[in-house]
Scaffold this active site. Structure first.
Site, PDB file in Angstrom:
ATOM      1  CB  THR A   1      35.991  33.942  48.777  1.00 16.47           C
ATOM      2  OG1 THR A   1      36.441  32.596  48.541  1.00 16.47           O
ATOM      3  CG2 THR A   1      34.500  34.041  48.505  1.00 16.47           C
TER       4      THR A   1
ATOM      5  CD  GLU B   1      36.168  40.597  39.320  1.00 18.98           C
ATOM      6  OE1 GLU B   1      37.223  40.216  38.796  1.00 18.98           O
ATOM      7  OE2 GLU B   1      35.607  41.664  39.045  1.00 18.98           O
TER       8      GLU B   1
ATOM      9  CB  THR C   1      28.456  44.355  38.970  1.00 24.05           C
ATOM     10  OG1 THR C   1      28.952  43.718  40.138  1.00 24.05           O
ATOM     11  CG2 THR C   1      28.737  45.852  39.031  1.00 24.05           C
TER      12      THR C   1
END
Ligand code: FAD
Length: 389
Positions: free
Chosen positions: A375, A373, A168
């Site tokens: 699964t 962050e 990100t």
């Protein structure tokens, strides 16, 4: 057997003045700055950097950062409120604010030395700089400890080679906290966290992902080609990077639970309103039990997710371990966000399948929450280890 969870005896269900203030501020801001543009950002995958500078002015880029470093100095209840209020409108802006606050900024806040905090936190908390955090690699996601990006020491410097993906703010980030291998594969103390500024020779951005949802949140590769970084850029001790990351992710999962909660709440509220306005067979569709029971289930799931998320936030505020509680909150809130968004599309019928109404976007955005962050399967690993201990 009951799970040994922390007592909630100190947990308050009252909404504080700060939470009310944050809610009102974000509602006004979202109405003026996010809602009018969000579909254009979504369609064109625009990461709106100027918006993040404005959110910095509002204190949303350093929610948990103490005032002495230029942050808002709030706790986790206010943080969860902020992320969920933003996500109620636009999940992708919520994701970016969450990643900036809890991953990059959070790692520096928790583990950096005083000089590093003074250098980076004011820039990050003000929104002057956008932060990225790189753990995942193309071949190591859930199994992040098996990473292959390597830093080799040469005197006072480390030479880094390799790549991180799905990061990100991988392109627009002004600074990144990156966890790389400094020891042998298989040693959980063989990884180290570095702070690397944009413009450092050998550090560049790679491919930007074209995504199903969260399209205004930029996701891109980070590439390291003989990237030379001074040892002063190490966070904490050599070898501590992976262990630090797991602690950062414990807090990060509360962020994703909050993000999920906001998306679920937004989808539920939109469906509730629509069900009262839409008439079929000369009645509002809310009068049909098939719709009203769906709304009852949606409301119950949102409330349960809220309680789990605020409980994890409360424990985190009190300095307790949240490994189990944040995994439970993240698992449940993300799974119900997908279910609630799915039901919302169903309640909107054909209109829910178009881009003229907000629920198709909630549906697309929600899915990321069961993946990022850690699964849902990895959350179940964390939870099952705790309950089987
Ligand atoms: C939009 C977006 C933003 C992101 N932002 C960041 C970021 O800022 N920084 C960062 O470092 N990473 C980031 N990520 C990466 C994210 O954390 C990973 O995608 C995630 O951890 C899963 O890794 P993977 O994609 O490699 O899937 P894999 O690990 O390959 O998993 C594939 C499937 O196998 C399952 N699986 C794997 N291991 C097990 C197991 N032991 N038991 C049962 N099932 C298992 C998984 O649950 C999943 O269903 C982002 C990802 C996305 C999509």
């Amino acid at each position: 057997m009951a799970v040994a969870i922390e007592s909630t005896e100190y947990m308050s269900f009252d909404i504080s003045e700060n939470q009310k203030m944050i809610t009102d501020m974000i509602r006004d801001f979202a109405e003026a700055e996010i809602k009018p543009n969000m579909m254009e950002w979504d369609e064109a995958q625009i990461f709106p950097v100027p918006l993040f500078r404005k959110m910095g002015d509002l204190g949303l880029m350093g929610v948990l950062v103490p005032e002495v470093y230029g942050g808002s100095g709030f706790g986790y209840a206010e943080y969860v409120t902020a992320i969920s209020e933003i996500a109620k409108v636009d999940g992708s802006i919520g994701l970016s604010v969450a990643a900036h606050n809890s991953l990059c900024t959070g790692h520096i806040l928790q583990f950096a030395n005083e000089a590093q905090k003074q250098k980076y936190l004011p820039k990050l908390a003000s929104g002057q700089w956008i932060g990225a955090w790189g753990l995942t690699e193309p071949n190591t996601g859930s199994d992040a400890g098996n990473m292959r990006t390597v830093a080799k020491q040469e005197g006072d410097y480390y030479i880094i080679n390799g790549a991180k993906n799905f990061i990100t703010h991988g392109k627009s980030g002004d600074v990144a906290v990156v966890i790389v291998r400094t020891g042998v594969v298989g040693d959980s103390h063989g990884m180290t966290a570095f702070i690397i500024e944009k413009g450092t020779p050998g550090f560049s951005a790679g491919k930007k992902e074209n995504k199903l949802g969260m399209r205004a949140s930029e996701t891109a590769e980070l590439i390291f080609t003989d990237c030379k970084v001074h040892k002063d850029q190490i966070i904490g001790e050599v070898g501590d990077g992976f262990v630090q990351s797991l602690k950062v992710l414990d807090g990060g999962r509360i962020s994703i639970a909050a993000l999920s909660l906001g998306i679920a709440q937004g989808a539920y509220e939109a469906a509730l309103l629509y069900s009262k306005e839409r008439h079929q067979f000369n009645k509002p569709i809310s009068s049909f039990q098939g719709i009203s029971f769906k709304l009852a289930d949606m409301a119950t799931k949102v409330e349960a997710a809220r309680l789990l998320t605020f409980r994890a936030a409360d424990l985190k505020n009190r300095g307790k371990s949240v490994n189990l509680e944040s995994a439970m909150a993240k698992l449940y809130a993300s799974e119900i966000a997908v279910e609630v968004a799915n039901d919302a599309v169903q309640i909107f019928g054909g209109y829910g399948y178009t881009k003229d109404f907000p629920v198709e976007k909630f549906y697309r955005d929600a899915k990321l929450c069961t993946i990022g962050e850690g699964t849902s399967e990895i959350q179940k690993l964390v939870i099952s280890r705790a309950v089987l201990k």
